[in-house]
Design an enzyme around this catalytic site. Structure first.
Site, PDB file in Angstrom:
ATOM      1  N   TYR A   9      40.793  42.242  48.609  1.00  0.00           N
ATOM      2  CA  TYR A   9      41.539  41.107  48.070  1.00  0.00           C
ATOM      3  C   TYR A   9      42.877  41.011  48.779  1.00  0.00           C
ATOM      4  CZ  TYR A   9      38.442  40.630  43.995  1.00  0.00           C
ATOM      5  OH  TYR A   9      37.383  40.420  43.167  1.00  0.00           O
TER       6      TYR A   9
ATOM      7  N   TYR B 237      33.454  46.261  46.345  1.00  0.00           N
ATOM      8  CA  TYR B 237      34.646  47.077  46.558  1.00  0.00           C
ATOM      9  C   TYR B 237      34.765  48.156  45.487  1.00  0.00           C
ATOM     10  CZ  TYR B 237      36.905  44.225  42.962  1.00  0.00           C
ATOM     11  OH  TYR B 237      37.215  43.590  41.795  1.00  0.00           O
TER      12      TYR B 237
ATOM     13  N   ARG C  43      32.422  47.601  42.308  1.00  0.00           N
ATOM     14  CA  ARG C  43      32.055  46.312  41.715  1.00  0.00           C
ATOM     15  C   ARG C  43      30.990  45.628  42.562  1.00  0.00           C
ATOM     16  NH1 ARG C  43      34.413  42.935  38.673  1.00  0.00           N
ATOM     17  NH2 ARG C  43      32.283  42.829  37.947  1.00  0.00           N
TER      18      ARG C  43
ATOM     19  N   HIS D  46      31.159  39.570  43.895  1.00  0.00           N
ATOM     20  CA  HIS D  46      31.292  38.483  42.915  1.00  0.00           C
ATOM     21  C   HIS D  46      32.370  37.508  43.337  1.00  0.00           C
ATOM     22  CE1 HIS D  46      34.251  41.540  41.705  1.00  0.00           C
ATOM     23  NE2 HIS D  46      34.987  40.511  41.354  1.00  0.00           N
TER      24      HIS D  46
ATOM     25  N   HIS E   7      35.153  35.020  41.373  1.00  0.00           N
ATOM     26  CA  HIS E   7      35.752  34.651  40.081  1.00  0.00           C
ATOM     27  C   HIS E   7      35.762  33.132  39.945  1.00  0.00           C
ATOM     28  CE1 HIS E   7      37.483  38.679  39.177  1.00  0.00           C
ATOM     29  NE2 HIS E   7      37.500  38.797  40.498  1.00  0.00           N
TER      30      HIS E   7
END
Lengths: 196, 232
Positions: free
Chosen positions: B103, B142, B152, B155, B157
Site C-alpha cells: 500500500y 500481503y 491477507r 482484495h 476495498h
C-alpha cells in the site's frame, strides 16, 4: 425478488489515501470536514473530539462520517420533500489524527421530524469506521444547550445513565461556539451506539 | 419511491466482536446497542454534486506518467438494492495495494516495492442501470501482524453510498479461488458461507478485452427495499 446484502468488512488501516487523502496523497478528497456553504443560514459551529478504544488509548486510524439537516431541519435528500434555501449538503468525512482527534466545521442543525409527528431535538448522525471494526457503528451528537433534549424520542430510548455520552458540551473559543464530543468504542463510559 | 431498511438484513454482516481478528476486542462495543425505529435522519443520506467524480478517476492505471506494473484487470458490476433494483448515481470509491501487495499508505512497512506509477485510489458513479467499472491492476497478497505468518488474500476495498445513510457500506472484494481464504480472519468474520461468498468476484471471460485485460465482475447489494411489496 429479495437479494441478500453484501457483507461489511473493515475499512482497515490504510484507507487514508483513498478516502481521506487531505493533501498527503496524490488523490483529491471526495468529501471533507468543512460542511459550511456560504449561502447556508444558521449558526456556524465547530464539533471536535477524540476517539478512544477500550483501554482509553486514542484511535489514530478511524474515520468519521456525519450526516445532518440544515438549520431549518431539512435534509438535502429526495426523501425529504421540503424545499431548502441553500446548497448546504449536510455530509462530512474526516480521519482522526495522531492523537485520535477530529474536527468538523458545520451549521448547527434545526429540529427534525420524529416518530408519530413528534419533533426530534437537533442532532447529527455519526458513522464510525476503523481498523478492528468489521462494520460501522452509528451514534448521534446532541447539543448540550438544547432544552429539546429532554423531550427527544430517541434519547428517551437510551438508559438515563448513558445519555450523557450522546450530548456534546458547548464552549466558546475566540467567540466561536465549539461542541466537544468524544467517542469511546468500549468501556464504562462507552458511547451509546444504535442498531439501525 | 419510498424505501425502508430492514434491520434483519444485517444478519449478513460480521459480528462486531470477532476475536480471531485481533483488533476487534478493544474496538467493539461491550454494551447493548439501542434499537430504534428509523426517523427521517436515517431514511435520508448524502447526494453528490456533479464534481464529486472527475473523468479518469475510474482508471487507476492512468494516474501517473507511466503505467503501473502488474496484471491489468477490469473490475465491474452493478450496485443493487434488496429488491434487485439498480442503484443509479451511487458513488463507488475503491482503494487497494499494488501488484506486489504494497500500500502507498505511510504506515505500510511491508518490504515490497512501491510502484511510482500506482496510487491505488479510484472512484466512479453508477450509471442509470447501477453499473460501475474500474480499470486497475490485480493487487497482491500481503502479510500482516494478526498472527504468525498471517497473509491477507488479495482484495480491493470498496466504499458505497445507497439510498440512505444506513445503506452506507464499506466492504472488500476478493478474487475467486484464493488459497488464503481459509486462513483469513477478516474474510471469515462473515460466518454465513452464502453471505461470505458474496464478497468474492466472478471471473468474467465475456468482458475480458482480448490482448489487453482480464475482467472480474462484482455485484454489490445495499440495504433498501421498496416500501410497497412488489407483485410476484
Amino acid at each position: 425478488m429479495t437479494l441478500g446484502i453484501t457483507p461489511s468488512q473493515t475499512v482497515g488501516p490504510y484507507f487514508a489515501y483513498g478516502l481521506t487523502p487531505n493533501g498527503k496523497y496524490a488523490w483529491k478528497d471526495t468529501f471533507g470536514n468543512n460542511l459550511i456553504t456560504s449561502d447556508a443560514a444558521g449558526e456556524r459551529i465547530r464539533i471536535e473530539g477524540q476517539v478512544f478504544d477500550a483501554d482509553g488509548a486514542p484511535v489514530t486510524d478511524s474515520m468519521l462520517e456525519i450526516w445532518q439537516a440544515d438549520a431549518q431541519g431539512r435534509y438535502a435528500n429526495p426523501a425529504d420533500p421540503r424545499p431548502r434555501n441553500s446548497t448546504f449538503q449536510g455530509f462530512g468525512r474526516t480521519g482522526t489524527d495522531g492523537d485520535g482527534r477530529f474536527v468538523f466545521d458545520t451549521i448547527k442543525p434545526g429540529s427534525v421530524p420524529g416518530p408519530d409527528d413528534k419533533p426530534q431535538a437537533p442532532h447529527i448522525l455519526v458513522a464510525v469506521f476503523a481498523r478492528g471494526m468489521l462494520r460501522q457503528s452509528y451514534t448521534r451528537i446532541y447539543f448540550g444547550d438544547e432544552p429539546g433534549n429532554a423531550d427527544d424520542p430517541i434519547l428517551a430510548l437510551v438508559p438515563a445513565d448513558r445519555r450523557a455520552t450522546l450530548i456534546a458540551a458547548k464552549s466558546v473559543t475566540n467567540g466561536h461556539p465549539v461542541y466537544t464530543f468524544d467517542i469511546r468504542l468500549q468501556g464504562d463510559a462507552e458511547t451509546v451506539f444504535f442498531e439501525i | 419511491m419510498t424505501f425502508y431498511f430492514p434491520t434483519q438484513s444485517l444478519s449478513a454482516f460480521p459480528p462486531r466482536l470477532s476475536p480471531a481478528y485481533k483488533s476487534t476486542p478493544k474496538r467493539s462495543p461491550s454494551k447493548p446497542l439501542i434499537l430504534m425505529k428509523h426517523t427521517l435522519s436515517e431514511l435520508t443520506g448524502p447526494v453528490y454534486g456533479q464534481d464529486a467524480v472527475q473523468p479518469g478517476d475510474d482508471d487507476l492505471t492512468r494516474q501517473h506518467a507511466g503505467e503501473p506494473l502488474g496484471e491489468r484487470i477490469i473490475v465491474h458490476g452493478r450496485v443493487l438494492d434488496e429488491d434487485g433494483r439498480p442503484v443509479p448515481n451511487a458513488l463507488v470509491e475503491v482503494w487497494q495495494a499494488n501488484a506486489c501487495g504494497r500500500y502507498i499508505h505511510v504506515v505500510d512497512q511491508h518490504p515490497a516495492p512501491i510502484d511510482p506509477n500506482f496510487t491505488g485510489s479510484g472512484r466512479c458513479k453508477t450509471d442509470a442501470n447501477g453499473h460501475y467499472k474500474f480499470v486497475t491492476v490485480k493487487p497482491g497478497a500481503y502479510p500482516w501482524g494478526n498472527h504468525p505468518n498471517a497473509w491477507r488474500p488479495a482484495h480491493i476495498h470498496f466504499s458505497m453510498f445507497g439510498h440512505s445513510f444506513v445503506s452506507r457500506l464499506i466492504t472488500q472484494m476478493y478474487f475467486p479461488g484464493d488459497p488464503l481464504f481459509p486462513f483469513d480472519p477478516i474474510f471469515n468474520s462473515v460466518t454465513d458461507e452464502t453471505a461470505r461468498n458474496r464478497m468474492i468476484s466472478v471471473f468474467d471471460l465475456e468482458n475480458t478485452v482480448p490482448e489487453w485485460a482480464l475482467a472480474y465482475r462484482f455485484d454489490i447489494v445495499l440495504r433498501g427495499r421498496n416500501q410497497t411489496p412488489m407483485e410476484s
